[in-house]
Design an enzyme around this catalytic site. Structure first.
Site, PDB file in Angstrom:
ATOM      1  N   LYS A 105       0.827  -1.209   0.000  1.00  0.00           N
ATOM      2  CA  LYS A 105       0.000   0.000   0.000  1.00  0.00           C
ATOM      3  C   LYS A 105       0.858   1.253   0.000  1.00  0.00           C
ATOM      4  O   LYS A 105       0.449   2.301  -0.516  1.00  0.00           O
ATOM      5  CB  LYS A 105      -0.948  -0.018   1.196  1.00  0.00           C
ATOM      6  CG  LYS A 105      -2.028  -1.095   1.127  1.00  0.00           C
ATOM      7  CD  LYS A 105      -2.982  -0.999   2.292  1.00  0.00           C
ATOM      8  CE  LYS A 105      -4.099  -2.029   2.183  1.00  0.00           C
ATOM      9  NZ  LYS A 105      -3.626  -3.404   2.279  1.00  0.00           N
TER      10      LYS A 105
ATOM     11  N   GLU B 172      -1.864   6.960   8.275  1.00  0.00           N
ATOM     12  CA  GLU B 172      -2.438   8.015   7.464  1.00  0.00           C
ATOM     13  C   GLU B 172      -3.560   8.678   8.261  1.00  0.00           C
ATOM     14  O   GLU B 172      -4.063   8.112   9.234  1.00  0.00           O
ATOM     15  CB  GLU B 172      -2.990   7.467   6.137  1.00  0.00           C
ATOM     16  CG  GLU B 172      -4.161   6.530   6.289  1.00  0.00           C
ATOM     17  CD  GLU B 172      -4.617   5.931   4.953  1.00  0.00           C
ATOM     18  OE1 GLU B 172      -3.843   5.979   3.986  1.00  0.00           O
ATOM     19  OE2 GLU B 172      -5.736   5.404   4.896  1.00  0.00           O
TER      20      GLU B 172
ATOM     21  N   HIS C 258     -13.396  -2.763  10.144  1.00  0.00           N
ATOM     22  CA  HIS C 258     -12.858  -2.428   8.832  1.00  0.00           C
ATOM     23  C   HIS C 258     -13.167  -3.499   7.785  1.00  0.00           C
ATOM     24  O   HIS C 258     -12.529  -3.548   6.735  1.00  0.00           O
ATOM     25  CB  HIS C 258     -11.347  -2.177   8.909  1.00  0.00           C
ATOM     26  CG  HIS C 258     -10.951  -1.161   9.929  1.00  0.00           C
ATOM     27  ND1 HIS C 258     -11.251   0.175   9.805  1.00  0.00           N
ATOM     28  CD2 HIS C 258     -10.320  -1.299  11.127  1.00  0.00           C
ATOM     29  CE1 HIS C 258     -10.795   0.823  10.873  1.00  0.00           C
ATOM     30  NE2 HIS C 258     -10.237  -0.044  11.686  1.00  0.00           N
TER      31      HIS C 258
ATOM     32  N   ARG D  11      -8.083  -8.163  -8.041  1.00  0.00           N
ATOM     33  CA  ARG D  11      -8.839  -9.419  -8.031  1.00  0.00           C
ATOM     34  C   ARG D  11     -10.321  -9.099  -8.132  1.00  0.00           C
ATOM     35  O   ARG D  11     -10.713  -7.926  -8.136  1.00  0.00           O
ATOM     36  CB  ARG D  11      -8.574 -10.187  -6.735  1.00  0.00           C
ATOM     37  CG  ARG D  11      -8.854  -9.337  -5.489  1.00  0.00           C
ATOM     38  CD  ARG D  11      -8.815 -10.137  -4.212  1.00  0.00           C
ATOM     39  NE  ARG D  11      -8.825  -9.312  -3.015  1.00  0.00           N
ATOM     40  CZ  ARG D  11      -9.881  -8.753  -2.463  1.00  0.00           C
ATOM     41  NH1 ARG D  11     -11.062  -8.910  -3.037  1.00  0.00           N
ATOM     42  NH2 ARG D  11      -9.795  -8.039  -1.362  1.00  0.00           N
TER      43      ARG D  11
END
Length: 650
Positions: free
Chosen positions: A116, A191, A226, A285
């Site tokens: 990421k 972040e 999440h 995917r």
């Protein structure tokens, strides 16, 4: 030419891919673990190859075993589904090196999105909006709250929200340990955290000839830990902001072009209420929630994956989006108990069996089908094991009107028959009928704002327990027409106890010449071992009763209640010492935070279990001293096993 495909996955996604494979005239190959030997997807494949072991690390994450299985079964292509090895570049390369067709994106594209951290740098260079990455050392009080995220993997693993600077180091360590366990890579980053953001994603499909489709957006904002719970297309937020869709599609196409993407993929964004959005990640995917895009476009995304892998060209533009689709994920879990996964034998599983799908007339006069689709990994008799994700099925409804679709889907869930394993079914129906959901107010803080609904109503449990007791009595009745427990003279009532959660409900009733005598204004109209009809406060209600070993399930228009009969006499061997902490589910001990003799406080974490892709904390029930510690890191435990004993502080 592809003639036979091995699906390197399990459960509902394996069944989904087999369905399309058969429609294309392909033969299908399953791989399965020992725990999955009797699961439906195994029998639905033309051939199947056993992968010895139970855990993902022993089976579905073993690329060498999967490629060997493809060779042995004569498959010439491999489809990875989602999860497991679906975004593993080394596996994709191994498939290609074995001379098999890889039904997925190029290896380099998978690699570029595998981290990421690196993905965000690539996207920023391509002109895609991103949230600035923060190294742990850079985080200040002004940056809070921040989200600690695993660089590899997904599905909510290795993610922590941090609101206090003093908690950052510990949460980074915890997220890193979880990411290392799940993905083999403990790298994490930080972040800025948007507490009330919208999770919006764009489905992309690209061919080898330069065509890139943006196939509609989906909103997946209602999440727990999440992980997504409800998904829909199109997004209510994007529908409200006219210019947002074009900007999202442009960003998604830029993201795909930047890595020379081919195949099906999803670009995920975090958006605010004003329509500003930021790149989160790209999933290289098929997504779990792809059915809502299929229902609103008429596309078969899996068929397109096969076509693109074979070198076919896409048309210049995709099908337009028409109508609205909502998908809910039916999990084997208890939302009222910290989302604790549930395992066990699924005695009965039936959803959406009503053949009458109906039609809805749109304002323009055109008819849109109001229909329901169920993509399930289980059936009657399936075993829900602790080794894999707790999702049992995806239930999808489609129609022209969002409110009508939500209402239809809620009704289907409420009428479903699910016996033997606890699920989030009631929560899903509650969400679909919630005013905030119907208004499109579905940000990622939905559960923080609105809770998770209430448990079963006490009055409903009581009358359902009475129905269960009467059905049980009907099954024990003598051949003559005399009710079980009947007495010629007034006597003590019949009593039977049932447990629901941690609460024990006692049923007391007796039969008299004038009929049933029980608490409340209740009249018995009919009873059999499978069905009891009661008039409750002047309203006739029918209760379907199904008794299994250790559990009785009662379904009625009032709802579904799972009752556990309580034995009158407890075997002393089944009792445990006071202060014992027992395993709430089968799982693996991944960390132990105390030692024998340690003084602990109530609520202090003592050890951590991993089960069904989730980490669960076992905390001290009271202040005291750790008197016994029965387990160590890496140990597999069964449900009910004593993990530790906390005694009083002497």
């Amino acid at each position: 030419m592809i003639t036979s495909v091995l699906v390197a996955n399990r459960g509902e996604i394996a069944r989904r891919i087999f369905r399309t494979g058969r429609s294309l005239g392909l033969s299908t190959v399953a791989v399965y673990s020992s725990a999955d030997a009797r699961m439906p997807f195994v029998d639905e494949a033309d051939t199947a190859v056993h992968l010895p072991g139970n855990t993902p690390g022993e089976t579905y994450l073993r690329s060498d075993l999967i490629i060997d299985a493809a060779r042995r079964a004569g498959a010439d292509a491999v489809h990875p589904g989602y999860g497991f090895l679906s975004e593993n570049a080394a596996f994709a390369q191994a498939v290609i090196d074995a001379g098999l067709t890889w039904i997925g994106p190029p290896v380099d594209a998978i690699s570029s999105m595998g981290s990421k951290i690196e993905a965000k740098k690539l996207m920023a260079a391509a002109g895609v909006p991103v949230l600035a990455e923060l190294t742990p050392a850079e985080v200040s009080t002004d940056d809070l709250p921040v989200l600690v995220k695993a660089s590899a993997g997904g599905g909510g693993r290795g993610m922590r929200v941090v609101s206090r600077l003093e908690d950052l180091a510990a949460e980074i360590d915890a997220a890193s340990a979880e990411a290392l366990s799940a993905f083999g890579d403990g790298t994490v980053f930080c972040e800025r955290y948007l507490a009330t953001g919208r999770h919006i994603e764009v489905q992309v499909m690209a061919d080898r000839h330069g065509t890139i489709w943006a196939v509609g957006e989906r909103e997946c904002s209602i999440q727990r830990r999440h992980q997504k719970v409800v998904e829909e297309a199109p997004s209510p937020l994007v529908e409200r902001i006219p210019s947002m869709r074009a900007d999202l599609f442009d960003a998604a196409r830029k993201a795909a072009a930047a890595i020379n993407y081919v195949g099906a993929g999803t670009v995920e964004f975090l958006a605010d209420e004003d329509g500003n959005f930021y790149f989160l990640e790209m999933n290289t995917r098929l997504q779990v929630e792809h059915p809502v895009t299929e229902e609103t476009t008429g596309l078969d995304l899996v068929a397109l994956q096969f076509a693109v892998a074979a070198g076919d060209r896409l048309t210049p533009e995709p099908h337009p989006t028409v109508g609205h689709a909502i998908e809910v994920r039916l999990y084997a879990e208890d939302p009222l108990n910290d989302w604790r996964p549930q395992t066990g034998h699924l005695h009965r599983f039936a959803i959406g069996d009503d053949p009458q799908r109906g039609n809805k007339v749109a304002p323009g006069g055109e008819k849109f089908p109001l229909k329901v689709r169920v993509d399930s990994g289980v059936e009657d008799g399936s075993e829900v094991s602790p080794y894999y994700d707790p999702m049992l099925a995806k239930v999808i409804a489609y129609g022209s009107d969002r409110a009508a679709v939500a209402r239809r889907l809620a009704g289907v869930l409420e009428r479903a028959t699910i016996h033997g394993v606890g699920t989030n079914r009631d929560l899903l129906a509650w969400i679909l009928r919630h005013p905030a959901f119907l208004a499109g107010d579905t940000d990622t803080a939905f559960f923080d704002k609105h809770g998770v609904g209430a448990g079963p109503d006490d009055a409903v449990v009581r009358v359902s327990a009475l129905a269960a007791a009467l059905a049980d009595a009907a099954g024990r009745a003598a051949p003559v027409r005399v009710p079980s427990g009947w007495r010629n003279l007034a006597s003590q009532p019949q009593r039977k106890s049932y447990r629901v959660g941690d609460v024990v409900h006692e049923v007391a009733y007796r039969h008299s010449r004038d009929g049933l005598i029980a608490d409340g204004n209740i009249t018995l109209l009919d009873s059999s071992p499978e069905r009891v009809v009661l008039e409750v406060d002047g309203v006739r209600r029918s209760f379907a009763v199904a008794a299994y070993d250790g559990i009785t399930c009662v379904d009625s228009s009032l709802g579904s209640v799972a009752l556990h009969p309580v034995e009158r006499f407890v075997d002393p061997a089944d009792q445990v010492a006071a202060g014992s902490l027992v395993a709430p589910m089968p799982g693996t001990v991944i960390r132990v935070g105390v030692a024998v003799g340690d003084v602990v406080k109530q609520g202090q974490p003592l050890l951590w279990l991993e089960a069904m892709k989730m980490e669960h904390t076992i905390a001290a029930p009271a202040d005291g001293v750790v008197g016994e510690l029965k387990v160590e890191a890496g140990q597999q435990v069964e449900v009910g096993a004593v993990l530790a004993v906390v005694g009083e502080d002497a």
